[in-house]
Enzyme design. Structure first.
Site, PDB file in Angstrom:
ATOM      1  CB  CYS A 152     -12.929  -8.846  24.146  1.00  0.00           C
ATOM      2  SG  CYS A 152     -13.838  -7.461  24.903  1.00  0.00           S
TER       3      CYS A 152
ATOM      4  CG  HIS B 145     -10.199  -5.165  23.888  1.00  0.00           C
ATOM      5  ND1 HIS B 145     -11.158  -5.973  23.315  1.00  0.00           N
ATOM      6  CD2 HIS B 145      -8.991  -5.639  23.437  1.00  0.00           C
ATOM      7  CE1 HIS B 145     -10.575  -6.871  22.549  1.00  0.00           C
ATOM      8  NE2 HIS B 145      -9.259  -6.708  22.614  1.00  0.00           N
TER       9      HIS B 145
ATOM     10  CG  HIS C 203      -7.383  -9.697  21.259  1.00  0.00           C
ATOM     11  ND1 HIS C 203      -7.685  -8.380  20.990  1.00  0.00           N
ATOM     12  CD2 HIS C 203      -6.565 -10.099  20.234  1.00  0.00           C
ATOM     13  CE1 HIS C 203      -7.078  -7.990  19.881  1.00  0.00           C
ATOM     14  NE2 HIS C 203      -6.391  -9.007  19.396  1.00  0.00           N
TER      15      HIS C 203
END
Length: 253
Positions: A127, A175, A187
């Protein structure tokens, strides 16, 4: 300085302004430069002619005053701090010219790339590697890991204020997703998945911070609309006529 010399100087200035109008009016930044150049050139001509100065000024400090006036005109015309291509804390990275819309467009190039922990290439990325790579493509330097990325740019108050290109970091900072607009995010999810666009599942209560790294497309458009335009030929003619009138009045006196 004789009237003929000053008029020759005016002709040179007019030529420079015409060149700016023809060569730089295609962009907002070019328009600002053109406006700054015309303002500073007009001030320089006044200083060169000695209008509004004493004889001692014309002999000594007049040129310094003219330079100061030109610098002030350029600062007033641009009206913005020096841009930076590095993401910073509490400031937008504006030097690359990228907007949030560009962030989204570039990120979409990586749709389908598999998740690989620590990855930063089309062979695989995680990510934060995706985020760093996207901004690198746009000429903006970003840190590598989520906790550091969560400190960059300026904070957006809530999801209702989020614009395409903003980064959403959940609590725990484990994240990061890129907001693409219309309630969707892009993402790199987790092992076994690939880069994708999905409905945003975060609520404001889930979010640690929302960060805007480059100006949103909306903000960039608003800034461009406020950028001074290059003076028209009519405006330039009026400036020249005013200067010539002042010079002739001085010569008659």
């Amino acid at each position: 300085m004789s009237i003929d010399s000053v008029l020759s100087r005016i002709t040179t200035i007019r030529s420079q302004i015409d060149a700016l109008q023809g060569g730089t009016a295609a962009s907002a930044s070019g328009s600002a430069l053109g406006s700054a150049a015309s303002s500073s050139a007009f001030a320089d001509a006044l200083a060169t002619a000695g209008v509004g100065t004493t004889d001692s000024d014309a002999a000594g400090t007049g040129s310094t005053a003219g330079a100061a006036t030109s610098a002030a005109a350029r600062a007033a015309a641009t009206g913005a701090p020096a841009p930076s291509v590095a993401a910073g804390k509490g400031t937008l990275a504006t030097g690359s010219g990228a907007t949030g819309a560009d962030v989204v467009a570039d990120a979409k190039k990586y749709l389908g790339v598999p998740y690989v922990f620590g990855g930063e290439t089309r062979a695989g990325m995680d990510c934060s590697g995706l985020v760093q790579t996207v901004f690198k493509d746009l000429g903006v330097t970003m840190p590598r890991v989520v906790p550091d990325q969560a400190k960059m740019g300026v904070e957006v108050g809530s999801l209702k204020d989020a614009q395409p290109g903003d980064l959403i970091i959940p609590k725990g900072e484990g994240h990061v997703v890129i907001y693409v607009g219309d309630g969707k995010v892009l993402h790199a999810p987790r092992p076994g998945k690939d880069v994708r666009i999905v409905d945003n599942w975060y609520k404001d209560s889930d979010i640690a911070t929302i960060r805007r790294i480059v100006p949103s497309a909306q903000d960039a458009a608003a800034t461009a609309s406020r950028t001074p335009a290059v003076p028209s030929a009519g405006t330039t003619d009026m400036q020249t006529a005013a200067l010539m009138s002042l010079l002739r009045s001085g010569a008659a006196a």
